[in-house]
Design a protein around this motif. Structure first.
Motif, mmCIF file in Angstrom:
data_model
loop_
_atom_site.group_PDB
_atom_site.id
_atom_site.type_symbol
_atom_site.label_atom_id
_atom_site.label_comp_id
_atom_site.label_asym_id
_atom_site.label_seq_id
_atom_site.Cartn_x
_atom_site.Cartn_y
_atom_site.Cartn_z
ATOM 1 N N LYS A 22 56.363 9.364 -22.048
ATOM 2 C CA LYS A 22 56.270 9.198 -20.602
ATOM 3 C C LYS A 22 57.407 9.891 -19.876
ATOM 4 O O LYS A 22 57.309 10.155 -18.696
ATOM 5 C CB LYS A 22 56.236 7.711 -20.259
ATOM 6 N N THR A 25 57.262 14.820 -18.686
ATOM 7 C CA THR A 25 56.049 15.162 -17.956
ATOM 8 C C THR A 25 56.271 16.342 -17.022
ATOM 9 O O THR A 25 57.408 16.645 -16.650
ATOM 10 C CB THR A 25 55.533 13.951 -17.145
ATOM 11 N N TRP A 67 51.512 13.518 -12.701
ATOM 12 C CA TRP A 67 52.404 13.937 -13.790
ATOM 13 C C TRP A 67 51.691 13.805 -15.122
ATOM 14 O O TRP A 67 50.996 12.825 -15.355
ATOM 15 C CB TRP A 67 53.683 13.102 -13.767
ATOM 16 N N TYR A 68 51.893 14.799 -16.011
ATOM 17 C CA TYR A 68 51.183 14.868 -17.286
ATOM 18 C C TYR A 68 52.147 15.188 -18.424
ATOM 19 O O TYR A 68 53.086 15.972 -18.257
ATOM 20 C CB TYR A 68 50.072 15.930 -17.212
ATOM 21 N N ASP A 69 51.861 14.612 -19.579
ATOM 22 C CA ASP A 69 52.698 14.757 -20.760
ATOM 23 C C ASP A 69 52.748 16.216 -21.244
ATOM 24 O O ASP A 69 51.707 16.815 -21.528
ATOM 25 C CB ASP A 69 52.154 13.842 -21.867
#
Length: 194
Positions: A22, A25, A67-69
């Motif tokens: 988490k 990101t 937001w993305y990993d």
């Protein structure tokens, strides 16, 4: 962790298979630009098929401001880059340039023109935080013709991605802000040093 020292000069002045995280990101615009890059080179829908196969944690639509990993994104991108015989660094230099061209020429264009290239480069730490949730960028020098920043706390598996992304994004952003003949170089990569 690793760090990279970035140097930008302007004529006008100054393998990833880790678990989900988490804290690592990137903005959705980066994922969307990666998708477009892959689909242009393979075929429409290829990125989404590869994302399903890579079991990315996002489902359905990718939103520009969410937001993305990054590790999940790179699980999609690594095999694509291998098949296309291009490094992650070189792919993300192209992808980040396109991301800057698309994102910074919309609502940000007026601000960037007012700030100019030197003002934009002064705001490099804030620019980083607008697109990446990890790492720490510090401006060391922003003199006419030379800008030097250092980026610390980049996990080793993300170093090539980070360097490629900044090599594409920062000079493009400086150009959008009115910079001419911008050149960008990663002058050093290595362990963080206090």
């Amino acid at each position: 962790t690793r760090c990279a020292t970035f140097e930008a000069a302007s004529a006008i002045g100054p393998s990833v298979h880790m678990a989900k995280s988490k804290s690592h990101t990137v903005k959705g615009t980066h994922v969307l630009t990666s998708r477009a890059w892959v689909d242009e080179r393979l075929m429409e829908g290829s990125f989404d098929e590869l994302a399903v196969a890579a079991q990315v944690p996002w489902e359905g639509r990718v939103l520009p401001s969410s937001w993305y990993d990054i590790y999940a994104l790179l699980r999609v991108m690594e095999p694509v880059c291998k098949d296309l015989k291009i490094s992650i660094f070189d792919a993300y230099k192209q992808i980040a340039r396109k991301n800057a061209q698309d994102d910074l020429t919309t609502i940000y264009r007026a601000f960037l023109r007012l700030a100019g290239a030197k003002g934009l480069l002064n705001a490099v730490p804030t620019l980083w935080r607008n697109y990446v949730s990890f790492g720490d960028v510090t401006k060391l020098t922003n003199d006419p013709g030379l800008h030097v920043s250092i980026c610390r706390a980049i996990p080793t598996p993300l170093l090539e991605w980070a360097c490629g992304s900044w090599t594409g994004f920062v000079p493009t952003a400086a150009e959008v802000a009115g910079g001419k003949n911008t050149k960008f170089t990663v002058v050093e990569k290595g362990p963080d040093v206090e």
